[in-house]
Design a protein around this motif. Sequence first.
Motif, PDB file in Angstrom:
ATOM      1  N   PRO A  86       0.864  -1.214  -0.066  1.00 22.89           N
ATOM      2  CA  PRO A  86      -0.056   0.072   0.037  1.00 22.89           C
ATOM      3  C   PRO A  86       0.874   1.235   0.041  1.00 22.89           C
ATOM      4  O   PRO A  86       2.029   1.328   0.512  1.00 22.89           O
ATOM      5  N   ALA A  87       0.356   2.218  -0.758  1.00 23.31           N
ATOM      6  CA  ALA A  87       1.207   3.417  -0.811  1.00 23.31           C
ATOM      7  C   ALA A  87       1.152   4.131   0.633  1.00 23.31           C
ATOM      8  O   ALA A  87      -0.053   4.074   1.263  1.00 23.31           O
ATOM      9  N   PRO A  88       2.227   4.840   0.964  1.00 20.19           N
ATOM     10  CA  PRO A  88       2.295   5.465   2.233  1.00 20.19           C
ATOM     11  C   PRO A  88       1.277   6.662   2.376  1.00 20.19           C
ATOM     12  O   PRO A  88       1.065   7.271   1.305  1.00 20.19           O
ATOM     13  N   ARG A  89       0.663   6.815   3.325  1.00 21.81           N
ATOM     14  CA  ARG A  89      -0.089   7.998   3.569  1.00 21.81           C
ATOM     15  C   ARG A  89       0.379   9.182   4.095  1.00 21.81           C
ATOM     16  O   ARG A  89       1.613   9.212   4.702  1.00 21.81           O
ATOM     17  N   PRO A  90       0.073  10.193   3.370  1.00 17.16           N
ATOM     18  CA  PRO A  90       0.665  11.471   3.795  1.00 17.16           C
ATOM     19  C   PRO A  90       0.785  11.775   5.363  1.00 17.16           C
ATOM     20  O   PRO A  90      -0.466  11.415   5.929  1.00 17.16           O
ATOM     21  N   HIS A  91       1.667  12.241   6.043  1.00 17.99           N
ATOM     22  CA  HIS A  91       1.723  12.638   7.341  1.00 17.99           C
ATOM     23  C   HIS A  91       0.762  13.841   7.568  1.00 17.99           C
ATOM     24  O   HIS A  91       0.876  14.954   7.116  1.00 17.99           O
ATOM     25  N   ASP A  92      -0.079  13.753   8.375  1.00 15.09           N
ATOM     26  CA  ASP A  92      -1.131  14.925   8.754  1.00 15.09           C
ATOM     27  C   ASP A  92      -0.442  15.478   9.984  1.00 15.09           C
ATOM     28  O   ASP A  92      -0.454  14.987  11.007  1.00 15.09           O
TER      29      ASP A  92
END
Length: 95
Positions: A86-92
Amino acid sequence: MNDAITEAEAGTDPVTGGARAEAAETAAAAPLGVPREPTGLPSVDALVERLAEADHLPADGHLAVYEDVHQGLRAELTSLDARPAPAPRPHDPRS
């Protein structure tokens, strides 16, 4: 019962008088010279190039090379079916 051995059974060519085994061995020892074209995938190209090793082996050694290359090519094909990570999620920054 007849104990006589025919020329065919003795492995002698009745036309040339030479031994068939010698002619077969000479013919079998020559590389086939089949060109191997690059696929553009280094891992596959390396496996296909391994087929050249069979050119320098007696016929009974070809099977091991062919089986090894076949196994490697199957592994390469199987890897194409693997699901990508899975693609890494952007850090919030708010969390």
